[in-house]
Design an enzyme around this catalytic site. Structure first.
Site, mmCIF file in Angstrom:
data_model
loop_
_atom_site.group_PDB
_atom_site.id
_atom_site.type_symbol
_atom_site.label_atom_id
_atom_site.label_comp_id
_atom_site.label_asym_id
_atom_site.label_seq_id
_atom_site.Cartn_x
_atom_site.Cartn_y
_atom_site.Cartn_z
ATOM 1 N N ASP A 211 0.811 -1.223 0.000
ATOM 2 C CA ASP A 211 0.000 0.000 0.000
ATOM 3 C C ASP A 211 0.840 1.266 0.000
ATOM 4 O OD1 ASP A 211 -2.294 -1.637 0.244
ATOM 5 O OD2 ASP A 211 -1.946 -1.766 2.393
ATOM 6 N N ASN B 278 -5.247 -10.361 -3.922
ATOM 7 C CA ASN B 278 -5.053 -9.763 -2.585
ATOM 8 C C ASN B 278 -4.569 -8.320 -2.738
ATOM 9 O OD1 ASN B 278 -2.643 -10.712 -3.680
ATOM 10 N ND2 ASN B 278 -1.776 -11.386 -1.742
ATOM 11 N N GLY C 47 -4.356 -4.478 -4.341
ATOM 12 C CA GLY C 47 -5.318 -3.492 -4.820
ATOM 13 C C GLY C 47 -4.570 -2.229 -5.189
ATOM 14 N N HIS C 48 -4.469 -1.978 -6.483
ATOM 15 C CA HIS C 48 -3.756 -0.774 -6.938
ATOM 16 C C HIS C 48 -4.769 0.287 -7.359
ATOM 17 C CE1 HIS C 48 0.200 -3.105 -7.841
ATOM 18 N NE2 HIS C 48 0.011 -2.883 -6.567
ATOM 19 N N THR D 47 -6.090 -11.509 3.452
ATOM 20 C CA THR D 47 -7.203 -10.895 2.723
ATOM 21 C C THR D 47 -8.309 -11.918 2.434
ATOM 22 O OG1 THR D 47 -6.152 -11.397 0.623
ATOM 23 C CG2 THR D 47 -5.657 -9.237 1.575
ATOM 24 N N GLN E 49 2.098 -5.844 -3.164
ATOM 25 C CA GLN E 49 2.459 -5.896 -1.734
ATOM 26 C C GLN E 49 3.799 -5.184 -1.506
ATOM 27 O OE1 GLN E 49 1.498 -9.322 -3.081
ATOM 28 N NE2 GLN E 49 -0.592 -8.645 -2.765
ATOM 29 N N ARG F 134 -10.317 -2.488 5.035
ATOM 30 C CA ARG F 134 -9.897 -2.429 6.444
ATOM 31 C C ARG F 134 -9.090 -1.158 6.705
ATOM 32 N NH1 ARG F 134 -6.690 -8.025 7.266
ATOM 33 N NH2 ARG F 134 -6.093 -7.631 5.121
#
Ligand code: IMP
Length: 422
Positions: free
Chosen positions: A13, A38, A40-41, A129, A223, A301
């Site tokens: 992230d 898992n 997310g860009h 995730t 990641q 989250r």
């Protein structure tokens, strides 16, 4: 642009999606090499926000070729949802997406097992995730995985899936979970196979050919370094090599064809899921969450937040061979009066200048901080280095120096324009 590997230098992230999008301008091909949905860009173009999980964000730039490499684990249903979502947003995906034949599949029993194992772990859970990533890579290593090449071959897929569902149903029953219906899974995934077939190819041969013809290739990491299965904070990691080496094994492009490694890091630190985070700080977390920042792109989250940890980023420079740094989210610190940066750890009387491998020791590390005066000015309108407040420039220079690599990009907001090149 030379062949470039882009990695996250922290716990994921870091804002890689945006930096990848910016670097894609000068690339011909963008390749995903590890992880699955898992990741997310998030990419903001104009006022439109795109969240990509498996498809390289290069897909948002017309004319760029995008590859999902052999090192990725693919949830075919998730991938189709993503393709449909992009089509709805008028993004062209035909003819410019290539999926490796040898990428492994994430199947429903992987997701079930991910969930059941987390429940069994109780308070020792990893905080995954729940996308089935660990069990899918587990099957790959155990040589019981199914691959894209199997999915698009109906007879073989049927035979292999039958065996795998039979065995995994026994495991699910032992967990007290509901077994899966072969017929239902087969029908759903076969239909997915038919839709994905036109994209499936030998991407290793394709990348070799393109590379020899002079294509510039960008390898987009998912990641971050400390979620790497070998170099991260095991067992609180993901199940792939998120570090630079993963770009080679996950694509079939040889190490000597790589020209540079760009490390992306936030101006502070965040982490989702469990595991140690020495610089974690409730105040900075509350501040960032109140600004509407730092919620996971995949699971929603709230991320755990802390001060910048230069011991960790220096370690990341070492294991990835980072040449250049892109620092993102500088604007997240605009209102902080005194900014702390971790420059070492202490456990009792012992000082550590590296990340200890012993996870229990890492959990006990107390940060040693240096303090920097905040700039207390909005930075998101800065477009050139000299537009930034002097204190922000000093802060950026200091964290790059502490991390041991050259600062080349600073990002002050989610859009393409909010990027400063040094
Ligand atoms: P998994 O990859 O779903 O097995 O999760 C393992 C760990 O990696 C958990 O702590 C997740 O929160 C974390 N993780 C996985 N993908 C990402 C990501 O894209 N960004 C940040 N953390 C991630």
């Amino acid at each position: 642009m030379a062949n470039t590997i882009l990695v996250g230098a922290q716990w994921g992230d870091e804002g890689k999606g945006k930096i990848i999008d910016v670097l894609t301008e000068s690339a011909d091909i963008v390749v995903r090499t590890q992880g699955g949905n898992n990741a997310g860009h998030t990419v903001l173009i104009g006022k439109t926000k795109y969240v990509l999980h498996l498809i390289p964000s290069g897909i948002l730039r017309p004319g760029k070729k995008c590859v999902i490499g052999n090192g990725v684990v693919i949830d075919p249903i998730g991938l189709i949802e993503e393709l449909d979502g992009l089509r709805k947003m008028k993004v062209k995906v035909n003819g410019n997406l290539f999926i490796s034949e040898t990428a492994h599949l994430v199947l429903p029993y992987h997701r079930e097992l991910d969930e059941q194992r987390e429940i069994l772990k109780g308070k020792h859970k990893i905080g995954t995730t729940k996308r089935g990533i660990g069990p899918a890579y587990g099957d790959k290593a155990a040589r019981t995985g199914l691959r894209m090449i199997d999915l698009i071959n109906p007879e073989r897929f049927e035979r292999l899936l039958k065996m795998r569902i039979k065995e995994n149903n026994e495991v699910l029953k032992a967990f007290g979970a509901k077994p899966l219906s072969f017929n239902r899974v087969f029908a759903e995934y076969r239909a997915a196979g038919d839709r994905l077939k036109p994209f499936v190819t030998n991407t290793v041969v394709m990348l070799d050919r393109e590379g020899r013809n002079g294509a510039n290739i960008l390898f987009e990491g998912a990641q971050g370094t400390f979620l790497d299965i070998d170099h991260g904070t095991y067992p609180f990691v993901t199940s792939s090599n998120t570090t630079a080496g993963g770009a080679c094994t996950g694509s079939g492009v040889a190490p000597h064809r790589m020209d540079r490694v760009v490390g992306v890091m936030k101006a502070y630190t965040t982490r989702v899921g469990e595991g140690p985070l020495p610089t974690e700080n409730a105040e900075i977390a509350d501040m960032l969450h109140a600004m509407g920042r730092e919620f996971g792109a995949t699971t929603g989250r709230p991320r755990r937040c802390g001060w910048f940890d230069s011991v960790a980023t220096r370690h990341a420079t070492m294991v990835n061979g980072i040449d250049e740094l892109a620092v993102t989210n500088l604007d997240g610190l605009d209102t902080v009066e005194t900014i702390k940066v971790c420059i070492g750890y202490r456990i009792g009387m012992n000082r550590y200048d590296y990340v200890p491998n012993d996870i229990e020791a890492f959990g006990k590390c107390v940060p040693i901080y240096a303090e920097f005066p905040g700039w207390l000015r909005e930075t998101h309108n800065a477009r050139r280095w000299k537009d930034l407040p002097a204190r922000a420039r000093s802060y950026l220079k200091a964290i790059a120096e502490l991390s041991g690599a050259k600062l080349t990009i600073a990002s002050v907001g989610p859009s393409r324009e909010q990027t400063i090149f040094l």
